[in-house]
Design an enzyme around this catalytic site. Structure first.
Site, PDB file in Angstrom:
ATOM      1  CE  LYS A  78      -4.084   1.926   0.525  1.00  0.00           C
ATOM      2  NZ  LYS A  78      -3.726   2.773  -0.631  1.00  0.00           N
ATOM      3  CE  LYS A 114       4.732   7.842  -1.115  1.00  0.00           C
ATOM      4  NZ  LYS A 114       4.090   7.956   0.206  1.00  0.00           N
ATOM      5  CB  THR A 198      -2.857  12.959   6.071  1.00  0.00           C
ATOM      6  OG1 THR A 198      -3.207  11.994   5.075  1.00  0.00           O
ATOM      7  CG2 THR A 198      -1.405  12.776   6.449  1.00  0.00           C
ATOM      8  CG  ASN A 229      -4.863  16.229   1.726  1.00  0.00           C
ATOM      9  OD1 ASN A 229      -4.425  15.409   2.529  1.00  0.00           O
ATOM     10  ND2 ASN A 229      -6.150  16.325   1.444  1.00  0.00           N
ATOM     11  CB  SER A 358      -5.937   4.510   2.309  1.00  0.00           C
ATOM     12  OG  SER A 358      -5.712   5.621   1.495  1.00  0.00           O
TER      13      SER A 358
END
Ligand code: GLU
Length: 424
Positions: A78, A114, A198, A229, A358
């Protein structure tokens, strides 16, 4: 606080080497099996693709795209996809390893990965970005998979890019698989609460740390670097909890106001100003380099990697640092922060709220049943508090910084995964 830290004598030119230095230090402290350490020092899979894209002017430009899977010992890999000019294989490898540790810290059934594309998204048209995102998803069709490798947004990407990639992936594989990518817009299977997650994780970690430090949020000031964000939601949520935000900044400008900045006014300003802060009038403009060292109790670096360095760490006035960005503290600066008794909540804990929601999005996609925002937030906060507590306790047990304790906590879980399931 202990002074244990990593290899601070020399600066690390490679980001992955810097990750390995911290990994080695944690492994030594907890006595990690050398077999497991060796497995984790080497990413499982690295894919590099060339993406030829027709630009709006008719020319063809070839972009480099990367995806690194670091580990799958605790589940499918992930991690996000970033669009930036400095994307390279070393950086993607480092960020993939951090995702393995972050998912383990947050108790998620995932390994780490990633991806990234070397490009300047601000200099590209929407059409060019769409063609590039679709080309990347198509090129990575055998890497991605709802139970194999699940991407998400990162720097320079958002729900928009995720929707394009999902659509392209679905077309290529010939089925609708919403859980193959997270951080999607709500209308195409995203989760309520994901956008702010986040920043929310930064807030929950900040409050948990302040409680341990016997500090009351209403008597605390904070500086937040980054107003994208992560930073914008973190600043908003921290101020909603009564913390006075005295400094904010993004890549266009930095601001300080000892009386406190009206974060809603800053958000409204950025919304009307191409999402940047330059020109904001609710505080005094200061040099970008002054922001991190300005007077505050809590410092939230939520922009870029390697912003806290040996050069500015000695001048930091905060008592608590909460790392919203990935890798904002250069490893050589760790020792300085420890010596100054600054508590640093490391990235792999502090910004794990995003991947936590997520995970909730993936669960909802698999179940085909969607939760309310309140359900998402409640579950998120609980998971974050549990993760914080475990690392706080390991920090006491190993007399280590919170950073090494977070690595140790992750390694304890991954070591079990490797031992129980095997290394592959
Ligand atoms: N890119 C984010 C991170 O670094 C989110 C990853 C995800 O949601 O998979 O944690």
């Amino acid at each position: 606080m202990s002074t244990q830290t990593v290899n601070n004598a020399q600066a690390h030119e490679s980001m992955f080497e810097a990750v390995l230095a911290r990994l080695d230090a944690a492994a030594k402290l907890m006595n990690l099996s050398s077999d497991v350490l060796n497995v984790l020092r080497n990413p499982q899979k690295e894919v590099k693709v060339s993406l030829p894209i027709t630009m709006d002017n008719g020319s063809i430009q070839v972009f480099e795209g990367y995806r690194t899977v670091h580990s799958t010992h605790l589940g499918p890999s992930k991690g996000g996809i970033r669009y930036a000019l400095d994307v390279n294989s070393d950086e993607v490898r480092a960020l993939a390893a951090w995702m393995s540790f972050k998912c383990a810290v947050a108790n998620l059934p995932y390994g780490g990965a990633k991806g990234g594309i070397k490009c300047d998204p601000r200099a590209m048209s929407v059409g060019e970005l769409e063609r590039l995102s679709r080309a990347y998803a198509k090129a990575m069709k055998d890497v991605f998979g709802v139970n194999r490798d699940i991407p998400a947004p990162d720097m320079g990407t958002s729900g928009r890019e995720m929707a394009w990639m999902l659509d392209e992936y679905n077309k290529v594989v010939g089925e609708d698989s919403p859980g193959v990518i997270t951080g999607k817009p709500i209308a195409v299977g995203g989760s309520l609460g994901r956008d702010a997650a986040t920043g929310r994780g930064v807030m929950v970690n900040t409050l948990a740390a302040l409680k341990k430090m016997n500090l009351n949020p209403s008597q605390v000031t904070a500086v937040v670097q980054g107003f994208g964000n992560v930073g914008s939601h973190a600043a908003r949520l921290l101020s909603e909890k009564g913390i006075k935000i005295v400094g904010i900044g993004d890549h266009t400008a930095s601001y300080y106001n000892e009386k406190g900045i009206d974060i809603q006014a800053a958000l409204d300003f950025a919304a009307k100003n191409n999402r940047v802060l330059k020109g904001f009038t609710g505080a005094t403009e200061i040099q970008a380099s002054e922001l991190l060292i300005s007077k505050c109790d809590v410092l939230v670096p939520a922009a870029l990697q390697n912003v806290i360095t040996v050069d500015n760490a000695t001048k930091i006035q905060a008592k608590l640092i909460v790392e919203g960005a990935n890798g904002p503290t250069a490893p050589e600066a760790d020792q300085i922060l420890n010596d100054k008794n600054i508590i640093c909540i490391p990235d792999i804990l502090a910004n794990s709220g995003g991947v936590t929601v997520s995970y909730f999005e993936w669960v909802q996609n698999k179940a085909g049943y969607y939760w309310t925002e309140e359900e998402v937030n409640t579950k998120h906060d609980l998971k974050m508090e549990i993760a914080f507590e475990a690392i706080w306790n390991n920090s006491a047990k190993y007399k280590s910084s919170m950073r090494l304790a977070a690595y140790i906590t992750a390694l304890e879980k991954i070591e079990l995964g490797v031992k129980l399931k095997g290394a592959y």
